[in-house]
Design a protein around this motif. Structure first.
Motif, PDB file in Angstrom:
ATOM      1  N   ARG A 353       0.835  -1.210   0.000  1.00 27.68           N
ATOM      2  CA  ARG A 353       0.000   0.000   0.000  1.00 27.68           C
ATOM      3  C   ARG A 353       0.871   1.263   0.000  1.00 27.68           C
ATOM      4  O   ARG A 353       0.614   2.213  -0.741  1.00 27.68           O
ATOM      5  CB  ARG A 353      -0.919  -0.006   1.222  1.00 27.68           C
ATOM      6  CG  ARG A 353      -1.829   1.219   1.316  1.00 27.68           C
ATOM      7  CD  ARG A 353      -2.650   1.195   2.589  1.00 27.68           C
ATOM      8  NE  ARG A 353      -3.579   0.069   2.599  1.00 27.68           N
ATOM      9  CZ  ARG A 353      -4.762   0.074   1.998  1.00 27.68           C
ATOM     10  NH1 ARG A 353      -5.165   1.152   1.339  1.00 27.68           N
ATOM     11  NH2 ARG A 353      -5.537  -0.983   2.064  1.00 27.68           N
ATOM     12  N   SER A 379      -5.181   7.799  -2.742  1.00 27.73           N
ATOM     13  CA  SER A 379      -5.770   6.894  -1.750  1.00 27.73           C
ATOM     14  C   SER A 379      -6.911   6.085  -2.363  1.00 27.73           C
ATOM     15  O   SER A 379      -7.037   4.879  -2.104  1.00 27.73           O
ATOM     16  CB  SER A 379      -6.282   7.701  -0.552  1.00 27.73           C
ATOM     17  OG  SER A 379      -5.207   8.354   0.096  1.00 27.73           O
ATOM     18  N   ARG A 380      -7.745   6.731  -3.184  1.00 34.24           N
ATOM     19  CA  ARG A 380      -8.864   5.998  -3.801  1.00 34.24           C
ATOM     20  C   ARG A 380      -8.359   4.966  -4.801  1.00 34.24           C
ATOM     21  O   ARG A 380      -8.867   3.835  -4.857  1.00 34.24           O
ATOM     22  CB  ARG A 380      -9.805   6.993  -4.487  1.00 34.24           C
ATOM     23  CG  ARG A 380     -10.607   7.850  -3.520  1.00 34.24           C
ATOM     24  CD  ARG A 380     -11.798   8.487  -4.212  1.00 34.24           C
ATOM     25  NE  ARG A 380     -11.385   9.379  -5.290  1.00 34.24           N
ATOM     26  CZ  ARG A 380     -11.180  10.685  -5.142  1.00 34.24           C
ATOM     27  NH1 ARG A 380     -11.319  11.235  -3.948  1.00 34.24           N
ATOM     28  NH2 ARG A 380     -10.815  11.439  -6.160  1.00 34.24           N
ATOM     29  N   ALA A 383      -6.857   2.048  -2.865  1.00 40.69           N
ATOM     30  CA  ALA A 383      -7.891   1.259  -2.185  1.00 40.69           C
ATOM     31  C   ALA A 383      -8.571   0.304  -3.158  1.00 40.69           C
ATOM     32  O   ALA A 383      -8.857  -0.852  -2.823  1.00 40.69           O
ATOM     33  CB  ALA A 383      -8.913   2.194  -1.555  1.00 40.69           C
ATOM     34  N   ALA A 387      -8.210  -3.921  -3.066  1.00 41.56           N
ATOM     35  CA  ALA A 387      -9.412  -4.572  -2.542  1.00 41.56           C
ATOM     36  C   ALA A 387      -9.326  -6.086  -2.704  1.00 41.56           C
ATOM     37  O   ALA A 387      -9.632  -6.840  -1.771  1.00 41.56           O
ATOM     38  CB  ALA A 387     -10.646  -4.024  -3.242  1.00 41.56           C
TER      39      ALA A 387
END
Length: 464
Positions: A353, A379-380, A383, A387
């Motif tokens: 990450r 960040s989006r 993410a 996932a």
């Protein structure tokens, strides 16, 4: 592993709770010393009915947990002997039991007054205090956020907190029951905080017209007195005001009694009120009324323990809402425990990450020329990218599979600390000059002198 050490009204009376109560100075010292190699986070909840210490232990071995509990008890009480006394009186909780307890406290299900409306604010204050002391880490942050969310849901989704639901209000009800009518009674309130304000408002609702408010900050007393139609008095006059009152409710945060035996005796003597009936109600912890005042004629002293019985009667009004509140708590507890169980998965994927967010942030910032947009967009993006991998790691955790191999692989691939140091750039190769071949010294062969041709002499006749 989450652990807690708790002293509350269920197992300890006021005197015992008072002995283990921590002042603000002691609490600051505890936060400075609580963390260690095995205890990485700590937070203390302190109200009039409980003092509870929550901590996160970096491991789940029973021996390690027991050592952590004993260490925290010693630092709470400063000495080994007092720490052992604390553990004899305290309740220990571990894991989900500790999490469930703090969530139920926030919901008002563990309060002396079922559905106590003040407990949520007290819990929030304790959380802020631990955060300021830098002793709460990610686990306790998550725990307190879960508890506060559960408490708010209970307040909005159930009727558990409706009606009289505070110690202050219940004290006013008890005073009214003992007098039958408060219209002609002089009521003195020492302390204008939340508990004192609730008591004053409830006294006013019950018909009390002669209300006197005393507080260390005179302006605060004036504000509350104006709200309930009473009058404010200086803090220094509290003993004289108490001598002239019929009901005295004390609710301050003082560490020592504010109503003393000597002060009250002098005040009653000065007002010629010795022997008159006087109801004193102490809602503070530590106690703010010297227990010895009960020896004076005409005085009835009610403390938190005495107040417990009438509170039980009022609880009946809220018991119907308790099952729904408990269901809300269990839902939030399940969410928190799932988050704790997935900590290894989050730790395993953290290097990936971090690396992806760094790349995405730099690339988006280069294109958008805006650091704020880059931060949010990165960040989006990350993410969404993670996932799938995160879900796979969570499933591995649920199956009980160790994540050591996956974590090590990700650490080696993406952790900046694990990245190999860049090799030094080698200088370009240049053709080395060939070494000169030194031949052995061979004397040159002798050079034969040039063959001399015989000279031809011309005679004068030939010359001409």
């Amino acid at each position: 592993m989450l652990i807690s050490i708790a002293i509350d009204f269920h197992q300890a009376d006021v005197a015992t709770r008072e002995h283990f109560h921590l002042s603000e100075e002691r609490l600051t010292q505890l936060y400075r010393t609580a963390r260690s190699e095995i205890v990485t986070e700590a937070a203390l909840i302190s109200t009039c009915n409980r003092t509870e210490l929550y901590a996160w232990v970096d491991g789940d071995d029973p021996t390690l947990i027991d050592r952590a509990v004993r260490t925290l008890a010693r630092r709470w009480m400063r000495t080994r002997a007092e720490g052992d006394q604390l553990l004899q009186a305290a309740t220990r909780r571990v894991g989900i039991d500790a999490a469930r307890h703090v969530v139920r406290i926030a919901a008002g299900l563990e309060s002396q007054v079922l559905g106590d409306g003040q407990i949520l604010g007290q819990l929030k204050a304790a959380y802020k205090r631990a955060s300021r002391g830098h002793s709460a880490g990610p686990v306790l942050h998550r725990l307190f956020e879960t508890a506060l969310r559960a408490g708010k849901r209970v307040q909005t989704e159930t009727s558990l907190t409706t009606g009289r639901n505070s110690i202050g209000a219940e004290a006013a009800i008890t005073a009214n029951q003992r007098f039958g009518n408060l219209e002609n009674a002089r009521c003195l309130l020492v302390g204008a905080g939340k508990t004192g304000a609730r008591a004053a408002k409830q006294l006013h609702k019950l018909g009390a017209r002669d209300l006197v408010i005393v507080n260390r900050t005179f302006e605060t007393a004036q504000e509350l007195a104006k709200f309930v139609g009473g009058r404010a008095a200086p803090f220094e006059t509290r003993h004289v005001e108490a001598a002239m009152a019929d009901v005295v409710i004390v609710a301050t945060g003082s560490e020592v009694p504010v109503i003393t035996t000597e002060g009250l005796a002098r005040g009653r003597e000065a007002c010629a009120a010795t022997g008159y009936a006087l109801l004193l109600m102490d809602l503070s912890l530590p106690r703010n009324i010297d227990p010895a005042v009960a020896e004076q004629p005409g005085i009835t002293l009610v403390d938190l323990d005495t107040l417990h019985q009438p509170i039980l009667t009022a609880e009946t009004m809220r018991r119907d809402a308790a099952p729904l509140a408990a269901d809300i708590c269990e839902s939030e507890i399940s969410s928190f425990m799932e988050w704790v169980a997935n900590m290894p998965a989050r730790d395993a994927i953290k290097p990936l990450r971090t690396a992806l967010e760094d790349v995405a942030r730099r690339e988006v910032a280069f294109a958008a020329k805006d650091a704020g947009i880059a931060e949010r967009t990165a960040s989006r993006i990350v993410a969404k990218l993670l996932a799938g991998p995160m879900a796979a790691l969570r499933r591995a955790v649920q199956r009980g599979e160790p994540l050591d191999a996956q974590a090590m692989m990700l650490l080696e691939m993406f952790s900046p600390a694990a990245a190999p140091a860049p090799r030094a750039v080698r200088p370009a190769r240049t053709a080395a000059p060939k070494p000169a071949v030194v031949a052995e010294h061979v004397p040159p062969p002798p050079v034969a002198p040039p063959e001399r041709r015989p000279s031809t002499v011309l005679s004068p006749e030939q010359f001409t």
